[in-house]
Design a protein around this motif. Structure first.
Motif, PDB file in Angstrom:
ATOM      1  N   VAL A   1      21.066 -21.560  -1.905  1.00  0.00           N
ATOM      2  CA  VAL A   1      19.835 -22.140  -1.396  1.00  0.00           C
ATOM      3  C   VAL A   1      18.659 -21.412  -2.031  1.00  0.00           C
ATOM      4  O   VAL A   1      18.593 -20.181  -1.968  1.00  0.00           O
ATOM      5  CB  VAL A   1      19.735 -22.021   0.144  1.00  0.00           C
ATOM      6  CG1 VAL A   1      18.402 -22.562   0.641  1.00  0.00           C
ATOM      7  CG2 VAL A   1      20.894 -22.730   0.816  1.00  0.00           C
TER       8      VAL A   1
ATOM      9  N   TYR B   1      12.906 -26.806  -1.564  1.00  0.00           N
ATOM     10  CA  TYR B   1      14.215 -26.217  -1.324  1.00  0.00           C
ATOM     11  C   TYR B   1      15.255 -26.956  -2.156  1.00  0.00           C
ATOM     12  O   TYR B   1      15.040 -28.086  -2.589  1.00  0.00           O
ATOM     13  CB  TYR B   1      14.569 -26.308   0.165  1.00  0.00           C
ATOM     14  CG  TYR B   1      14.477 -27.726   0.672  1.00  0.00           C
ATOM     15  CD1 TYR B   1      15.598 -28.541   0.707  1.00  0.00           C
ATOM     16  CD2 TYR B   1      13.255 -28.260   1.049  1.00  0.00           C
ATOM     17  CE1 TYR B   1      15.512 -29.863   1.121  1.00  0.00           C
ATOM     18  CE2 TYR B   1      13.157 -29.575   1.469  1.00  0.00           C
ATOM     19  CZ  TYR B   1      14.281 -30.368   1.507  1.00  0.00           C
ATOM     20  OH  TYR B   1      14.191 -31.680   1.902  1.00  0.00           O
TER      21      TYR B   1
ATOM     22  N   THR C   1      25.908 -21.511   4.516  1.00  0.00           N
ATOM     23  CA  THR C   1      25.816 -22.641   3.596  1.00  0.00           C
ATOM     24  C   THR C   1      27.023 -22.618   2.672  1.00  0.00           C
ATOM     25  O   THR C   1      27.608 -21.574   2.419  1.00  0.00           O
ATOM     26  CB  THR C   1      24.536 -22.582   2.743  1.00  0.00           C
ATOM     27  OG1 THR C   1      24.589 -21.420   1.916  1.00  0.00           O
ATOM     28  CG2 THR C   1      23.289 -22.548   3.602  1.00  0.00           C
TER      29      THR C   1
ATOM     30  N   GLY D   1      21.348 -27.032  -1.224  1.00  0.00           N
ATOM     31  CA  GLY D   1      22.191 -26.156  -0.425  1.00  0.00           C
ATOM     32  C   GLY D   1      21.735 -26.126   1.029  1.00  0.00           C
ATOM     33  O   GLY D   1      22.550 -25.969   1.939  1.00  0.00           O
ATOM     34  N   LEU D   2      20.431 -26.301   1.268  1.00  0.00           N
ATOM     35  CA  LEU D   2      19.908 -26.322   2.630  1.00  0.00           C
ATOM     36  C   LEU D   2      20.321 -27.608   3.345  1.00  0.00           C
ATOM     37  O   LEU D   2      20.836 -27.564   4.457  1.00  0.00           O
ATOM     38  CB  LEU D   2      18.384 -26.171   2.629  1.00  0.00           C
ATOM     39  CG  LEU D   2      17.697 -26.207   3.993  1.00  0.00           C
ATOM     40  CD1 LEU D   2      18.214 -25.087   4.897  1.00  0.00           C
ATOM     41  CD2 LEU D   2      16.188 -26.117   3.833  1.00  0.00           C
TER      42      LEU D   2
END
Length: 148
Positions: free
Chosen positions: A109, A55, A105, A58-59
């Motif tokens: 992501v 990932y 967010t 952004g997560l």
């Protein structure tokens, strides 16, 4: 890993709970930061019943209701509650986590999940992979919900 947060390796532990381990190769560097950069590699085995989630930040930078960031620890804690390391379910569950956050967010992501089925009891014998990108408004992405 190109400067991104660690990937998470998922497998059922001896007690049946989901075990989540961060994969952190030493020497990770931002992709495109330096001309002629050298990157570290890390090899490990995904056995039947294992999954891997990669990932973008952004997560981990997504905000919880109290305003704090989800962080790597929050992602790991979330993953330990999963019942399966299946690639499709990892992506679906992670998107549901993001959608349940009060502000979503603040950054795009990208998610990539890989899994190896337990097989031979089923006809499915190949590894599975699923990828999704979620873009924040104004981030220039065509569609946030488009599966690639």
């Amino acid at each position: 890993m190109g400067g991104h947060p660690p990937a998470f390796h998922l497998q059922h532990g001896d007690d049946g709970a989901m075990a989540v381990n961060g994969i952190r190769p030493s020497g990770g560097m931002l992709v495109g930061a330096l001309e002629g950069a050298r990157f570290a590699s890390h090899t490990f085995h995904l056995a039947p019943g294992h999954g891997l989630l990669l990932y973008t930040d952004g997560l981990t930078e997504a905000r919880l209701p109290d305003g704090t960031m989800l962080g790597e620890e929050g992602v790991a804690a979330f993953l330990t509650t999963r019942t399966t390391p299946d690639a499709g379910r990892l992506i679906e569950d992670t998107i549901a986590l993001i959608m349940d956050l009060p502000t979503g967010t603040g950054d795009d992501v990208a998610l990539l999940a890989l899994s190896v089925p337990l097989a031979p009891a089923t006809d499915q014998t190949a590894a599975a992979s699923t990828a999704r990108t979620l873009a924040t408004p104004g981030a220039g992405a065509a569609r946030a919900d488009q599966e690639r």
